[in-house]
Design a protein around this motif. Structure first.
Motif, PDB file in Angstrom:
ATOM      1  N   VAL A 232      -1.093 -12.782   6.252  1.00  0.00           N
ATOM      2  CA  VAL A 232      -2.087 -12.652   7.320  1.00  0.00           C
ATOM      3  C   VAL A 232      -1.478 -11.967   8.545  1.00  0.00           C
ATOM      4  O   VAL A 232      -2.143 -11.173   9.223  1.00  0.00           O
ATOM      5  N   THR A 233      -0.208 -12.235   8.817  1.00  0.00           N
ATOM      6  CA  THR A 233       0.465 -11.562   9.940  1.00  0.00           C
ATOM      7  C   THR A 233       0.599 -10.070   9.666  1.00  0.00           C
ATOM      8  O   THR A 233       0.341  -9.239  10.546  1.00  0.00           O
ATOM      9  N   ALA A 234       0.991  -9.720   8.445  1.00  0.00           N
ATOM     10  CA  ALA A 234       1.120  -8.305   8.078  1.00  0.00           C
ATOM     11  C   ALA A 234      -0.240  -7.606   8.080  1.00  0.00           C
ATOM     12  O   ALA A 234      -0.349  -6.432   8.448  1.00  0.00           O
ATOM     13  N   ALA A 235      -1.286  -8.334   7.667  1.00  0.00           N
ATOM     14  CA  ALA A 235      -2.629  -7.744   7.665  1.00  0.00           C
ATOM     15  C   ALA A 235      -3.080  -7.405   9.080  1.00  0.00           C
ATOM     16  O   ALA A 235      -3.652  -6.333   9.326  1.00  0.00           O
ATOM     17  N   VAL A 236      -2.816  -8.315   9.996  1.00  0.00           N
ATOM     18  CA  VAL A 236      -3.179  -8.051  11.397  1.00  0.00           C
ATOM     19  C   VAL A 236      -2.344  -6.899  11.956  1.00  0.00           C
ATOM     20  O   VAL A 236      -2.863  -6.023  12.658  1.00  0.00           O
TER      21      VAL A 236
END
Length: 260
Positions: free
Chosen positions: A34-38
């Motif tokens: 989720v951090t990489a997606a953001v």
């Protein structure tokens, strides 16, 4: 490439996401995804902004823009944007369709809506309210029990986002006016923008302290007292002090939000 992607804001939003993911009890894989997606979504916003503003940045002589001065080929940025966009879709999908939909449509999508025209209207604040307000839900919807973030967290994020928008635009007011960009800060002026930013950032602090259930820790009240002092400084000081005070409030907001 990182400069053209507005690396500072992109990394700041990514760090906030990572802290929220760690505090939210996500499994390591989901927290990283989720951090990489953001992060990849933020990259598309930054690169898209500089590609769309290339002619305008050249017209006002923006020496801090690699595309405008020709030190970075536009083709490289366009290809990087495409790769980041695909990565954002894939990474978002890894943490579930709910989080993916909110990240792609509301968080990342709001940034592109700003780039594609809203920044020149009285609604320039809306993408920031939407993007920052929904960011906590991008994380909570990726958790083991998917659900929307608490109302106080959404409100604090939205207030923080609009306050950041007002502060971010202030240094470029004159250049923006020359090229026909007149968002909310341009319409209400520098002084009112600074006052409104201080009010919103302070409101974000209050929500972050008073919103969570239970009795707030002692350090959060101390932080809130410091926010009050900085808010007064933002309104009364001269020179660069008000801007620095407001940025400090924003940093405290991030700490309070993630702690909550």
């Amino acid at each position: 490439m990182l400069t053209a992607a507005h690396g500072g804001p992109a990394l700041a939003v990514t760090v906030i996401t990572a802290l929220l993911a760690l505090r939210g009890g996500l499994q390591p894989f989901h927290a990283i995804a989720v951090t990489a997606a953001v992060f990849t979504g933020q990259l598309t916003i930054g690169w898209g902004n500089d590609l769309l503003d290339l002619a305008r940045d050249r017209a006002v002589g923006r020496a801090d823009k690699p595309l405008a001065v020709g030190s970075l080929p536009a083709g490289w940025v366009a290809r990087a944007l495409a790769v980041a966009a695909v990565s954002c879709f894939v990474l978002s999908a890894l943490v579930g369709w709910r989080s993916a939909l909110v990240n792609i449509v509301l968080a990342t999508g709001a940034g592109h809506a700003y780039n594609h025209g809203l920044k020149a209207t009285r609604w320039s604040w809306a993408p920031y309210a939407c993007g920052f307000g929904t960011l906590p839900s991008v994380v909570t919807l990726a958790g083991p029990a998917p659900g929307w973030a608490p109302w106080w967290m959404t409100g604090a994020g939205a207030a923080l986002g609009v306050g950041a928008h007002l502060l971010n635009v202030l240094p470029d007011l004159a250049d923006d006016e020359r090229t026909g960009v007149r968002g909310l800060p341009h319409r209400i002026g520098e002084h009112r923008s600074r006052v409104l930013a201080a009010v919103l950032l302070t409101a974000a602090s209050v929500l972050a302290v008073a919103g969570p259930a239970g009795s707030p820790p002692a350090w959060t009240w101390m932080a809130l007292a410091l926010v009050a002092v900085l808010a007064v400084l933002t309104l009364c000081a001269r020179g660069r002090a008000p801007f620095r005070a407001a940025v400090t409030i924003a940093l405290l907001d991030v700490a309070l939000l993630t702690a909550g």
